[in-house]
Design a protein around this motif. Structure first.
Motif, PDB file in Angstrom:
ATOM      1  N   ILE A  27      -4.689   3.340  -6.833  1.00  0.00           N
ATOM      2  CA  ILE A  27      -5.514   2.319  -6.189  1.00  0.00           C
ATOM      3  C   ILE A  27      -6.971   2.743  -5.998  1.00  0.00           C
ATOM      4  CG2 ILE A  27      -3.501   1.344  -5.024  1.00  0.00           C
ATOM      5  CD1 ILE A  27      -4.495   2.616  -2.407  1.00  0.00           C
ATOM      6  N   LEU A  30     -10.224   0.502  -5.837  1.00  0.00           N
ATOM      7  CA  LEU A  30     -10.615  -0.252  -4.647  1.00  0.00           C
ATOM      8  C   LEU A  30     -11.813   0.373  -3.942  1.00  0.00           C
ATOM      9  CD1 LEU A  30      -7.085  -1.075  -3.203  1.00  0.00           C
ATOM     10  CD2 LEU A  30      -8.646  -2.624  -4.397  1.00  0.00           C
ATOM     11  N   PRO A  34     -14.053  -3.212  -3.593  1.00  0.00           N
ATOM     12  CA  PRO A  34     -13.188  -3.518  -2.456  1.00  0.00           C
ATOM     13  C   PRO A  34     -12.650  -4.947  -2.419  1.00  0.00           C
ATOM     14  CG  PRO A  34     -15.441  -3.049  -1.735  1.00  0.00           C
ATOM     15  CD  PRO A  34     -15.383  -2.798  -3.197  1.00  0.00           C
ATOM     16  N   HIS A  37      -7.575  -6.630  -5.574  1.00  0.00           N
ATOM     17  CA  HIS A  37      -6.236  -6.311  -5.078  1.00  0.00           C
ATOM     18  C   HIS A  37      -5.532  -5.577  -6.214  1.00  0.00           C
ATOM     19  CE1 HIS A  37      -7.395  -9.585  -2.421  1.00  0.00           C
ATOM     20  NE2 HIS A  37      -6.458  -9.169  -1.576  1.00  0.00           N
ATOM     21  N   TRP A  45      -2.027  -3.852  -2.838  1.00  0.00           N
ATOM     22  CA  TRP A  45      -2.901  -2.996  -2.040  1.00  0.00           C
ATOM     23  C   TRP A  45      -4.283  -3.630  -1.946  1.00  0.00           C
ATOM     24  CZ3 TRP A  45      -0.834   1.600  -0.108  1.00  0.00           C
ATOM     25  CH2 TRP A  45       0.407   1.963  -0.639  1.00  0.00           C
ATOM     26  N   ARG A  46      -4.858  -3.589  -0.740  1.00  0.00           N
ATOM     27  CA  ARG A  46      -6.213  -4.073  -0.497  1.00  0.00           C
ATOM     28  C   ARG A  46      -7.078  -2.894  -0.060  1.00  0.00           C
ATOM     29  NH1 ARG A  46      -6.023  -6.872   4.151  1.00  0.00           N
ATOM     30  NH2 ARG A  46      -4.186  -5.666   4.641  1.00  0.00           N
ATOM     31  N   TYR A  47      -8.369  -3.157   0.130  1.00  0.00           N
ATOM     32  CA  TYR A  47      -9.305  -2.106   0.507  1.00  0.00           C
ATOM     33  C   TYR A  47      -8.885  -1.437   1.819  1.00  0.00           C
ATOM     34  CZ  TYR A  47     -13.723   0.286   1.393  1.00  0.00           C
ATOM     35  OH  TYR A  47     -14.680   1.223   1.624  1.00  0.00           O
TER      36      TYR A  47
END
Length: 92
Positions: A27, A30, A34, A37, A45-47
């Protein structure tokens, strides 16, 4: 690694550190983008997830005796930005 490790490091902690290392590799985009996804390890997963994961990774790495001062400097420098993403974590 430091020989003066005062904390007990369990096999579970070592396994978690290895898992988080793999997650961070999956990830890491990110950090540069940011708004994206990322789908990895059965999760979106996000920032903010990257930030939470990075903090836990640093905590475990420190328990294992690794120098985490560069992480702490980066985290403290960008703390205001992280708070905009709802991440209010403390690092020692």
């Amino acid at each position: 690694m430091s020989q003066n490790n005062q904390h007990v490091v369990t096999e579970q902690m070592t396994a978690e550190l290895r898992y988080l290392h793999k997650v961070m590799q999956a990830i890491d985009i990110l950090g540069e983008q940011p708004a994206l996804h990322v789908v990895a390890y059965g999760k979106v997963w996000r920032y903010a997830d990257l930030l939470h994961t990075a903090v836990r990774y640093a905590q475990l790495a420190e328990l294992h005796g690794f120098d985490t001062s560069p992480f702490k400097q980066w985290f403290n420098r960008d703390l205001a930005l992280f708070q905009l993403h709802g991440v209010e974590l403390r690092v020692s």
